[in-house]
Design an enzyme around this catalytic site. Structure first.
Site, mmCIF file in Angstrom:
data_model
loop_
_atom_site.group_PDB
_atom_site.id
_atom_site.type_symbol
_atom_site.label_atom_id
_atom_site.label_comp_id
_atom_site.label_asym_id
_atom_site.label_seq_id
_atom_site.Cartn_x
_atom_site.Cartn_y
_atom_site.Cartn_z
ATOM 1 N N GLY A 156 0.754 -1.046 -0.104
ATOM 2 C CA GLY A 156 -0.052 0.019 -0.098
ATOM 3 C C GLY A 156 0.742 1.345 -0.064
ATOM 4 C CG ASP A 175 -8.681 1.487 10.247
ATOM 5 O OD1 ASP A 175 -9.431 2.051 11.240
ATOM 6 O OD2 ASP A 175 -9.290 0.533 9.595
ATOM 7 C CG PHE A 181 -12.966 0.567 2.632
ATOM 8 C CD1 PHE A 181 -12.039 -0.198 3.193
ATOM 9 C CD2 PHE A 181 -13.156 0.415 0.986
ATOM 10 C CE1 PHE A 181 -11.047 -1.036 2.389
ATOM 11 C CE2 PHE A 181 -12.097 -0.596 0.356
ATOM 12 C CZ PHE A 181 -11.160 -0.936 1.143
HETATM 13 P P1 5GP Z 1 -4.721 -1.220 11.028
HETATM 14 O O1 5GP Z 1 -3.687 -2.191 11.938
HETATM 15 O O2 5GP Z 1 -4.209 0.198 11.586
HETATM 16 O O3 5GP Z 1 -6.021 -1.403 11.472
HETATM 17 O O4 5GP Z 1 -4.529 -1.399 9.712
HETATM 18 C C1 5GP Z 1 -4.023 -0.720 8.904
HETATM 19 C C2 5GP Z 1 -3.917 -1.281 7.635
HETATM 20 O O5 5GP Z 1 -5.409 -1.695 7.119
HETATM 21 C C3 5GP Z 1 -3.304 -0.623 6.576
HETATM 22 O O6 5GP Z 1 -2.211 -0.880 6.185
HETATM 23 C C4 5GP Z 1 -4.354 -0.839 5.146
HETATM 24 O O7 5GP Z 1 -3.716 -1.983 4.434
HETATM 25 C C5 5GP Z 1 -5.419 -1.411 5.786
HETATM 26 N N1 5GP Z 1 -6.791 -0.258 5.831
HETATM 27 C C6 5GP Z 1 -7.053 0.366 6.815
HETATM 28 N N2 5GP Z 1 -8.214 1.319 6.450
HETATM 29 C C7 5GP Z 1 -8.232 1.186 5.064
HETATM 30 C C8 5GP Z 1 -9.037 1.774 4.216
HETATM 31 O O8 5GP Z 1 -9.807 2.608 4.352
HETATM 32 N N3 5GP Z 1 -8.392 1.152 2.686
HETATM 33 C C9 5GP Z 1 -7.997 0.518 2.357
HETATM 34 N N4 5GP Z 1 -7.757 0.116 1.101
HETATM 35 N N5 5GP Z 1 -7.164 -0.278 3.367
HETATM 36 C C10 5GP Z 1 -7.212 -0.001 4.550
HETATM 37 MG MG MG Z 2 -1.022 -1.285 4.631
#
Ligand code: 5GP
Ligand code: MG
Length: 178
Positions: free
Chosen positions: A48, A106, A155
């Site tokens: 990403g 996130d 999202f």
């Molecule tokens: P966390 O561990 O902070 O919840 O997750 C982070 C990962 O979740 C990010 O690196 C990403 O790959 C994915 N992610 C979180 N929110 C989004 C979003 O709104 N869109 C997309 N495409 N991926 C997300």
């Molecule tokens: Mg990621």
């Protein structure tokens, strides 16, 4: 407002590339000031963060290195749940200032795990630079040091971020339509 259909879902532009690049520029200037003389090692978290890393690095003017890593997710014990670990790391991190480059933070669970691993590997100072941050979702232990833009808890796709592998090529950020 432009819309794009990806597989079964419709997304609408929410952040223009111009606004994103201006925010990335501001973050880069802060890194240039904060980490001058620290010889930082940037770790781009694939897939990403590839576009963010390219945009950011073009604006970094201090001596630095960049490397590319992935996250492997596997089922741990019942108590640990999903374990996230860094793979593809070939650099010696001993004593280094490391800046993790992430597309979006996130819940912060991923970053919390990675910061711990990088510290354990001997880094002296571990920082997080993220293109986007969802403050409403993020846990209190994870505070990114450099944030492009704060966004609501929706999202999104584009500028490296995908929906089922698609949409990474989009220049702007698009939000899922309800
Ligand atoms: P966390 O561990 O902070 O919840 O997750 C982070 C990962 O979740 C990010 O690196 C990403 O790959 C994915 N992610 C979180 N929110 C989004 C979003 O709104 N869109 C997309 N495409 N991926 C997300
Ligand atoms: Mg990621």
């Amino acid at each position: 407002m432009a819309e794009v259909k990806i597989l079964d879902k419709v997304f609408a532009t929410s952040i223009s590339e111009e606004k994103l690049l201006s925010a990335i520029d501001t973050a880069a200037q802060k890194i240039n000031t904060d980490l001058d003389g620290r010889n930082p090692l940037f770790l781009c978290i694939l897939n990403g963060a590839f576009m963010f890393a390219a945009d950011l690095m073009k604006r970094i003017s201090i001596p630095c290195q960049i490397s590319f890593v992935k996250i492997a997710s596997y089922q741990g014990t019942q108590t640990t749940g999903k374990v996230k670990s860094l793979i593809g790391l070939n650099e010696d991190l001993t004593g280094r200032t490391v800046v993790l480059l992430e597309d979006i933070v996130d819940t912060g669970i991923t970053m919390k795990a990675l910061v711990e691993q990088v510290r354990t590997a001997g880094a002296n100072d571990v920082r997080i630079a993220t293109m986007l941050f969802k403050p409403e979702a993020c846990c209190p232990e994870v505070k990114p040091d450099y944030i492009g833009l704060n966004i609501p808890n929706d999202f999104i796709v584009g500028h490296g971020l995908d929906y089922d592998g698609y949409g990474r090529n989009l220049r702007d950020i698009y939000t899922l339509k309800q």
